[in-house]
Scaffold this motif. Structure first.
Motif, PDB file in Angstrom:
ATOM      1  N   THR A   1      39.948  44.117  34.234  1.00  9.34           N
ATOM      2  CA  THR A   1      41.150  44.394  34.523  1.00  9.34           C
ATOM      3  C   THR A   1      42.424  45.277  33.722  1.00  9.34           C
ATOM      4  O   THR A   1      42.925  44.066  32.483  1.00  9.34           O
ATOM      5  CB  THR A   1      41.879  42.568  35.615  1.00  9.34           C
ATOM      6  OG1 THR A   1      40.427  42.092  35.734  1.00  9.34           O
ATOM      7  CG2 THR A   1      42.804  42.621  36.028  1.00  9.34           C
TER       8      THR A   1
ATOM      9  N   THR B   1      38.349  42.041  29.827  1.00  8.11           N
ATOM     10  CA  THR B   1      36.605  41.613  31.153  1.00  8.11           C
ATOM     11  C   THR B   1      37.298  39.741  31.764  1.00  8.11           C
ATOM     12  O   THR B   1      38.130  39.103  30.942  1.00  8.11           O
ATOM     13  CB  THR B   1      35.429  41.745  30.913  1.00  8.11           C
ATOM     14  OG1 THR B   1      35.377  41.154  30.088  1.00  8.11           O
ATOM     15  CG2 THR B   1      35.117  43.070  30.321  1.00  8.11           C
TER      16      THR B   1
ATOM     17  N   ASP C   1      33.765  49.093  35.149  1.00 13.18           N
ATOM     18  CA  ASP C   1      33.577  47.464  35.699  1.00 13.18           C
ATOM     19  C   ASP C   1      34.025  46.622  35.250  1.00 13.18           C
ATOM     20  O   ASP C   1      33.489  46.805  33.539  1.00 13.18           O
ATOM     21  CB  ASP C   1      32.494  47.892  36.766  1.00 13.18           C
ATOM     22  CG  ASP C   1      32.571  48.969  37.882  1.00 13.18           C
ATOM     23  OD1 ASP C   1      33.036  49.230  38.252  1.00 13.18           O
ATOM     24  OD2 ASP C   1      31.241  49.805  37.159  1.00 13.18           O
TER      25      ASP C   1
ATOM     26  N   GLY D   1      43.699  49.552  41.444  1.00 13.39           N
ATOM     27  CA  GLY D   1      42.301  48.975  41.200  1.00 13.39           C
ATOM     28  C   GLY D   1      41.935  49.366  39.897  1.00 13.39           C
ATOM     29  O   GLY D   1      42.678  48.504  38.773  1.00 13.39           O
ATOM     30  N   ARG D   2      41.321  50.362  40.049  1.00 11.10           N
ATOM     31  CA  ARG D   2      40.333  50.518  37.653  1.00 11.10           C
ATOM     32  C   ARG D   2      41.241  51.768  37.556  1.00 11.10           C
ATOM     33  O   ARG D   2      41.145  51.856  36.591  1.00 11.10           O
ATOM     34  CB  ARG D   2      38.737  50.579  37.749  1.00 11.10           C
ATOM     35  CG  ARG D   2      38.475  48.896  38.151  1.00 11.10           C
ATOM     36  CD  ARG D   2      36.665  49.293  37.906  1.00 11.10           C
ATOM     37  NE  ARG D   2      36.165  50.251  38.875  1.00 11.10           N
ATOM     38  CZ  ARG D   2      36.175  50.835  38.080  1.00 11.10           C
ATOM     39  NH1 ARG D   2      35.969  51.957  37.610  1.00 11.10           N
ATOM     40  NH2 ARG D   2      34.712  51.764  39.769  1.00 11.10           N
TER      41      ARG D   2
ATOM     42  N   PRO E   1      45.283  45.169  42.389  1.00 13.64           N
ATOM     43  CA  PRO E   1      43.575  45.010  41.921  1.00 13.64           C
ATOM     44  C   PRO E   1      42.811  44.566  42.554  1.00 13.64           C
ATOM     45  O   PRO E   1      41.691  44.839  42.186  1.00 13.64           O
ATOM     46  CB  PRO E   1      44.281  45.791  41.097  1.00 13.64           C
ATOM     47  CG  PRO E   1      45.172  44.875  40.091  1.00 13.64           C
ATOM     48  CD  PRO E   1      46.005  44.606  41.668  1.00 13.64           C
ATOM     49  N   ASP E   2      42.766  43.110  42.344  1.00 16.94           N
ATOM     50  CA  ASP E   2      41.812  42.236  42.475  1.00 16.94           C
ATOM     51  C   ASP E   2      41.981  40.775  42.965  1.00 16.94           C
ATOM     52  O   ASP E   2      43.180  40.397  42.713  1.00 16.94           O
ATOM     53  CB  ASP E   2      40.942  42.815  41.116  1.00 16.94           C
ATOM     54  CG  ASP E   2      41.712  41.968  39.978  1.00 16.94           C
ATOM     55  OD1 ASP E   2      43.300  41.563  40.157  1.00 16.94           O
ATOM     56  OD2 ASP E   2      41.702  41.078  38.693  1.00 16.94           O
ATOM     57  N   ARG E   3      41.213  39.983  42.879  1.00 13.43           N
ATOM     58  CA  ARG E   3      41.354  38.852  43.618  1.00 13.43           C
ATOM     59  C   ARG E   3      42.159  38.692  44.578  1.00 13.43           C
ATOM     60  O   ARG E   3      43.676  37.684  44.466  1.00 13.43           O
ATOM     61  CB  ARG E   3      41.757  37.648  41.828  1.00 13.43           C
ATOM     62  CG  ARG E   3      41.032  38.233  41.563  1.00 13.43           C
ATOM     63  CD  ARG E   3      40.996  37.701  39.693  1.00 13.43           C
ATOM     64  NE  ARG E   3      41.155  36.008  39.779  1.00 13.43           N
ATOM     65  CZ  ARG E   3      41.276  35.394  38.703  1.00 13.43           C
ATOM     66  NH1 ARG E   3      41.435  35.391  37.775  1.00 13.43           N
ATOM     67  NH2 ARG E   3      41.196  33.715  38.954  1.00 13.43           N
TER      68      ARG E   3
END
Length: 495
Positions: free
Chosen positions: A323, A335, A320, A304-305, A465-467
């Protein structure tokens, strides 16, 4: 990242500049394109040849086992996956029989690296990373990669490039030293850089064409080359956080990706209609099921982060919107729109060296007068500073954790001061105990059958972590909106 990357890199120019590693990342992506850009060309083979009058300064040295061991070690060592390596070897043997040099012998090594890369040495050693193997979706795609690298060997590209490089160096040195004309020597050296870059691009196109022809002659689907190149291009775009992977500049050693995708498609069509060759998808997925994916946790892992590095005994969490990616030399972050970036790395510093001096020694741009502060981050001594470039504002920190010293750098585009986010980020840096990392399990590929036509259903199971949906689609060579075939197998990233 394109022009924005250049602006950030220029803001910290010099050998120890803050975004030197970002420049290295761009180079690494360009190198990885040799692995993925196995695209044929409908143009005639490159006509660039080493002039016959050029001094013969290289030979066909097969290389030593020690050199091989060093190269393998630099890519994380050999990756042990017997089924995967067996498939790569069988595909290579089949391609060699269909190549222009069926008498050449090859030896394939699978490397324990998450980067997408493949390369060949003149002695017939072929190398592919597990990151590349994970990205390919069928046997014809991995065969396209290997066919391209085999073409580099059969066409003696490494030898030709070395000859041209050494000849260029010799000419510029003679003009500068012997003829006592340093200005002309420097001009010739500059011109040779562009000539060598063009020479490399033409070599890539020549290897593309030869690779696709070999692919088709071996009975594989020649359109696999374009599919893999497209997947690589989409992967680079995901890493950069941009909408596209961008195109190389005049000094790039590879042609533009969009051009190569168009050329390989046309080249494949010249061999016949789609569907004439095999892709052997089911066998390929079975061979790679269970292989490791992404970073080795011991070398640092992104969850994740949060970034955790068991061997260094540290962890931190980025703000926040960021990535992050763990590269060989640094953790890089951006970002989505690219207006903020960060870098975390380890620097050499003596125990007696002040952290303010560390900042000055490792940053080649101007540090704002009076901005250096000596402070504590938790229980760790630190120094922070500000640097303002033409297009970016930087916040810098050097922090000592035990006997190690780390840099944490955040950049914001324009005059915006990233200080609030920067302070939250550096405050999150903490030492971790060995037992805290026991639950950090490596990621792996899992091949599963689709229960429905919804890509979203499988994407929700991705440990990324994302997408998650975008990554699932890229990993499986699918376009957004594509329907899955119930019962057919697809790749997931799981813990």
């Amino acid at each position: 990242m394109g022009g924005s990357l250049k602006q950030v890199r220029d803001a910290g120019r010099g050998g120890a500049g803050p975004f030197r590693v970002l420049a290295c990342l761009a180079v690494a992506l360009a190198l990885s394109a040799c692995a993925g850009e196995q695209t044929g060309t409908v143009l005639a083979p490159a006509a660039v040849k080493v002039p016959v009058e050029a001094p013969r300064v290289t030979g066909r040295d097969r290389g030593s086992d020690a050199d091989h061991a060093k190269l393998v070690a630099s890519f994380g060592g050999e990756y042990r996956a017997p089924a995967t390596l067996r498939l790569l070897t069988e595909v290579t043997d089949r391609l060699v029989k269909a190549s222009d040099r069926p008498d050449q012998s090859y030896d394939v090594t699978l490397l324990d690296s998450p980067v997408v890369n493949a390369f060949a040495l003149p002695n017939g050693r072929l190398y592919a990373t597990r990151g590349l193997v994970a990205l390919a979706s069928d046997t014809s795609e991995i065969a396209a990669v290997l066919a391209h690298e085999i073409a580099h060997v059969t066409l003696s590209h490494a030898t030709a490039r070395t000859e041209l490089e050494l000849r260029s160096q010799l000419v510029s040195r003679v003009v500068a030293d012997v003829l006592n004309d340093p200005a002309t020597g420097a001009q010739l050296q500059s011109q040779s850089r562009f000539a060598l870059a063009r020479f490399s691009r033409e070599q890539e196109l020549e290897a593309d064409g030869a690779g696709v022809r070999t692919l088709a002659r071996a009975g594989y689907d020649p359109f696999g080359a374009g599919r893999f190149l497209t997947a690589l291009n989409r992967t680079i775009a995901l890493k950069s956080g941009a909408g596209s992977a961008g195109e190389p500049d005049m000094l790039a050693t590879h042609p533009g990706t969009a051009e190569r995708i168009a050329l390989v498609t046309r080249a494949a069509r010249r061999t016949g209609a789609p569907g004439i060759g095999i892709d052997d998808r089911a066998r390929y997925l079975a061979a790679i099921d269970g292989i490791s994916y992404g970073d080795n946790p011991g070398d640092g892992a992104v969850r994740g982060r949060r970034f955790i590095h068991p061997n260094l005994g540290i962890a931190f969490e980025v703000p926040d919107g960021f990535t992050i990616e763990n590269t060989r030399n640094a953790v890089l972050g951006t970002t989505g729109e690219g207006s903020r970036r960060l870098l975390f790395d380890q620097v050499e510093a003596g125990a007696e060296q002040g952290l303010d001096e560390v900042l000055k020694a490792t940053w080649n741009d101007i540090i704002e007068p009076g901005s250096i502060e000596t402070r504590s981050v938790g229980v760790h001594p630190a120094a922070t500073a500000v640097s303002r470039g033409k297009d970016w504002t930087f916040r810098l920190a050097a922090i000592r954790v035990g006997d190690r010293t780390f840099r944490m750098i955040m950049a914001a585009k324009g005059a915006t001061d990233p200080d609030p986010a920067f302070r939250r980020w550096i405050a999150s840096l903490s030492a971790i105990a060995p037992e805290d990392t026991q639950a950090l399990r490596p990621l792996r590929l899992q091949v599963v059958p689709a229960a429905s036509a919804s890509a979203e259903d499988l994407a929700r199971r991705m440990a990324v972590p994302d997408r998650a949906l975008d990554r699932f689609l890229v990993l499986n060579g699918l376009e957004r909106g594509a329907a899955l075939k119930p019962g057919e197998s697809y790749k997931l990233v799981v813990e």
